[in-house]
Design a protein around this motif. Structure first.
Motif, PDB file in Angstrom:
ATOM      1  N   VAL A  44      -0.582   0.613 -10.746  1.00 48.49           N
ATOM      2  CA  VAL A  44       0.392   0.584  -9.728  1.00 48.49           C
ATOM      3  C   VAL A  44       0.069   0.559  -8.426  1.00 48.49           C
ATOM      4  CG1 VAL A  44       2.668   1.528  -8.987  1.00 48.49           C
ATOM      5  CG2 VAL A  44       1.938   1.827 -11.413  1.00 48.49           C
ATOM      6  N   LYS A  45       0.407  -0.570  -7.553  1.00 45.39           N
ATOM      7  CA  LYS A  45      -0.179  -0.492  -6.212  1.00 45.39           C
ATOM      8  C   LYS A  45       0.892  -0.076  -5.076  1.00 45.39           C
ATOM      9  CE  LYS A  45      -3.833  -2.330  -7.731  1.00 45.39           C
ATOM     10  NZ  LYS A  45      -3.568  -2.614  -9.128  1.00 45.39           N
ATOM     11  N   ILE A  46       0.591   0.159  -4.045  1.00 37.68           N
ATOM     12  CA  ILE A  46       1.426   0.794  -2.926  1.00 37.68           C
ATOM     13  C   ILE A  46       1.453  -0.034  -1.526  1.00 37.68           C
ATOM     14  CG2 ILE A  46       1.696   3.033  -3.940  1.00 37.68           C
ATOM     15  CD1 ILE A  46       0.524   4.271  -1.668  1.00 37.68           C
ATOM     16  N   ASN A  47       2.373  -0.218  -1.096  1.00 39.13           N
ATOM     17  CA  ASN A  47       2.278  -1.007   0.183  1.00 39.13           C
ATOM     18  C   ASN A  47       2.801   0.076   1.483  1.00 39.13           C
ATOM     19  OD1 ASN A  47       2.553  -3.127   2.338  1.00 39.13           O
ATOM     20  ND2 ASN A  47       4.536  -2.450   2.279  1.00 39.13           N
ATOM     21  N   THR A  48       2.262  -0.024   2.341  1.00 31.88           N
ATOM     22  CA  THR A  48       2.676   0.749   3.639  1.00 31.88           C
ATOM     23  C   THR A  48       3.255  -0.238   4.672  1.00 31.88           C
ATOM     24  OG1 THR A  48       0.959   2.518   3.079  1.00 31.88           O
ATOM     25  CG2 THR A  48       2.203   2.641   5.258  1.00 31.88           C
ATOM     26  N   ASN A  49       4.482   0.132   5.205  1.00 36.94           N
ATOM     27  CA  ASN A  49       4.871  -0.603   6.587  1.00 36.94           C
ATOM     28  C   ASN A  49       4.571  -0.054   7.680  1.00 36.94           C
ATOM     29  OD1 ASN A  49       6.180  -2.363   4.763  1.00 36.94           O
ATOM     30  ND2 ASN A  49       8.064  -1.120   4.743  1.00 36.94           N
ATOM     31  N   ILE A  50       4.130  -0.725   8.479  1.00 32.44           N
ATOM     32  CA  ILE A  50       3.878  -0.188  10.145  1.00 32.44           C
ATOM     33  C   ILE A  50       4.378  -1.337  11.004  1.00 32.44           C
ATOM     34  CG2 ILE A  50       1.769   1.279   9.412  1.00 32.44           C
ATOM     35  CD1 ILE A  50      -0.026  -1.179  10.653  1.00 32.44           C
TER      36      ILE A  50
END
Lengths: 424, 424
Positions: free
Chosen positions: B52-58
């Motif tokens: 499972v992969k994760i993305n971070t918003n900046i």
């Protein structure tokens, strides 16, 4: 066991019918921890068909002896919505703390009486291994008279389990403190578990004071690799027998559960407990869905707790970010209680109309940026208030600046604002 | 699309066979976001059968324009294990930031090109409602050339949905920022969604640069009371058609999903996406299991994300404690990323032997109180290190004082220490 007027009032607060509450109590599917020597301003029913409840552990350690700090934690836990407090003191002026907690707590108070007996044995005989059932019995009586509402009793760990464990070692061994004390005692003294042997006597005391028994899971897995093993389930079967004994004597009983459990075994664990323990309320200590997140185990536990509650767990024990690392401070307590409340509410809103309505109302306020209405409805409002930053007190926050989806949509007249008006 | 040597290396890192990776890419069940103008030091495969992969918003907001701060967030997110970064800038010197992010990020970078087009329209025409497809097109080209790896394209919100929404209002309206901008644009201009109308042209560009398309869910529910409604699923069907179009043109595609979803509808939402969108990778923005926990929505989202991933969601978007309240700071980013990683790892350990081994090793060290070995294996070790308090550098911590279950059990010789030795 309880007066009709008391039950009627409680049923109303729990949003169930009086008959339902009575039936669940009679069948043992629910309990109301409440020592008959006293009253509580916020008693609760724990069990099937009721809102999910949470418990917060506080208490002195031999290294952290500040009574006032523990009382502040009690206050903070209650503010954030805990439904019960366990005083797990293992040092300091624990008797004085217990009395103060019982005198001030609006919610039920639980203990592990074994701790006091072990501390006494350390003081008098220099080693807890020499503790006698007589001293355990004195402790039980003292705490019952003090007004404790529920006792965790680790009566399910037997000599046969210790033998099994010595041949089938575990990664985490025994992580239950009460369990480890008893295991060591049994290992050294070569005697059967004194709580198991004297269970009937303990039930007489519990009956006298209407103390609820919480059957401790001394052999709960403390590591994912120990989850759902023979030891855990062997103990569960013993607990199932003890549930029957409690019911026979008209003593309220619930069952404690894991621990560290992988996501895909949580539902099975809950169903198994309900089956083996005759639908007794299930009080879970987590479950933590991974071992590698020390410092953030309130989150690990919120994941496991939500899933467990969805499948029938009734009572969640708060795990704080300090778990595995240190004695929790007041911030840890708050973070832990909120995490558990999120898990509990996420399940409550599936079952109780009024709980789901809370989400609708807050979302309706949010869509209209009615911040003053949002905060009081927020699970823990202090952080939200501190976080929310407006710019020049205008209707712009730092998050989206000019591109606020809520404001853009409002211009199109596409909002249902009934949720917001209803709450007025 | 990708070189064999690249895929072989990636398959090894993903702990799958080369053939499996190839098959999943060919069938569209997995994607590798990677613009062909550049390389990445940490590319990943996202989809069925992978971790499972994760993305971070900046990104910059019109009110928060400090480039350096955003770059520090990127670094922190990468340290804590993010697999992708989305630059969602909506103000400030966004072009400069994007270039710096792309130049320094070891992980894939995504954007919502619509934002840049809207900012330009605000600048030039004083209102984003006058934005033309030409300016959107210029933006898409510019970002493609810059080296963006994946684009969120909100092509699924159609005029028919806006009409439906005007008659069937929602509590949360439209909470997708891109969705709200497009809805307003379509509402004012009475024209069809420009991304939908020009989808084939966009695909040509995506094909040229091997940019992965992430189909945005403009109509995702932003409130529990809007969850799983007709609007959400109407859009999902449109997204399903668009997935087919992408596949026909050999463009990698994933699908974005909710949002605010009650616990008992998460599994259904994942299964439905997989069915309607032809098994395209599912990228969820949450899901948040309650609306009432502002300030703690990283926890709400970890609960929903773990459950979604367990049932097949492939890519989790980090939600920070600042969600609904403010532009996140670096601490919020860390808390959010760790929460999502906990959710992801809780599912990975069910599927990947090596992931589960991590839990065993750390628990084995823990049982033996080998703190120096524990910290480096902890998901985020700085907090754990700061928290762990020993007393007088002895083997006693503040948590249990003298009654440490681990030490008590060790005395009985009941521990399996193989996990600990294996890691040496």
């Amino acid at each position: 066991m309880f007066k009709k007027s008391f039950l009627k009032k409680l049923a109303k607060e729990e949003e169930v019918s009086f008959t339902f509450l009575e039936n669940q109590l009679r069948s043992g599917k629910a309990v109301i921890p409440l020592n008959n020597q006293k009253e509580l301003s916020r008693p609760v029913a724990i069990g099937e068909g009721f809102k999910v409840k949470i418990n917060t552990n506080i208490g002195l350690s031999s290294e952290e002896e500040n009574l006032q700090k523990e009382l502040t934690k009690l206050k903070e836990a209650v503010r954030c919505g805990t439904d019960a407090i366990m005083d797990l003191s293992i040092g300091g002026n624990f008797r004085s703390l217990r009395k103060k907690i019982i005198n001030t707590s609006p919610v039920a108070v639980g203990t592990v009486p074994l701790y006091e007996a072990a501390i006494e044995a350390e003081k008098q005989k220099k080693t807890f291994e020499k503790m006698s059932f007589d001293s355990i019995w004195e402790t039980l009586k003292r705490q019952a008279e003090d007004g404790v509402d529920f006792f965790t009793i680790h009566a399910g760990i037997l000599q046969s389990a210790i033998k099994y464990l010595s041949q089938n070692k575990r990664t985490g061994g025994i992580v239950s403190r009460g369990g480890s004390i008893l295991a060591r005692w049994m290992f050294v003294n070569k005697e059967e578990n004194p709580f198991y042997v004297n269970f009937d006597k303990i039930l007489q005391l519990a009956k006298k004071y209407n103390i609820s028994i919480s059957l401790g899971d001394a052999l709960r897995p403390g590591a994912i690799s120990d989850a759902s093993d023979n030891l855990q389930f062997f103990e569960l079967h013993v607990l199932g027998e003890l549930v029957k004994k409690c019911r026979k004597k008209n003593v309220q009983v619930m069952v404690e559960g894991p621990g560290h459990i992988p996501l895909d075994e949580i539902e099975m664990n809950v169903r198994l407990e309900k089956k083996i323990c005759h639908q007794a309320p299930f009080y879970v200590l987590g479950p933590l869905t991974t071992d590698i997140a020390a410092g953030y185990d309130h989150i690990t536990s919120a994941i496991g707790g939500a899933l467990a509650a969805q499948h029938g767990a009734d009572f969640l024990c708060v795990v704080t970010p300090a778990e595995h690392l240190r004695h929790p401070d007041i911030n840890d307590i708050r973070e832990g209680v909120v995490a558990s409340k999120i898990a509990a509410h996420s399940v409550d809103l599936l079952r109780f109309k009024k709980e789901r309505e809370k989400d609708k109302v807050i979302s309706s306020h949010r869509a209209q940026r009615k911040w003053k209405d949002i905060f009081p409805l927020t699970l823990e409002q202090n952080k939200a208030k501190k976080y929310h930053k407006k710019i020049k007190s205008s209707d712009i926050c730092t998050m989206c600046g000019n591109f606020c989806s809520l404001k853009i949509i409002e211009k199109c007249g596409l909002l249902d604002t009934t949720g917001s008006t209803k709450s007025k």
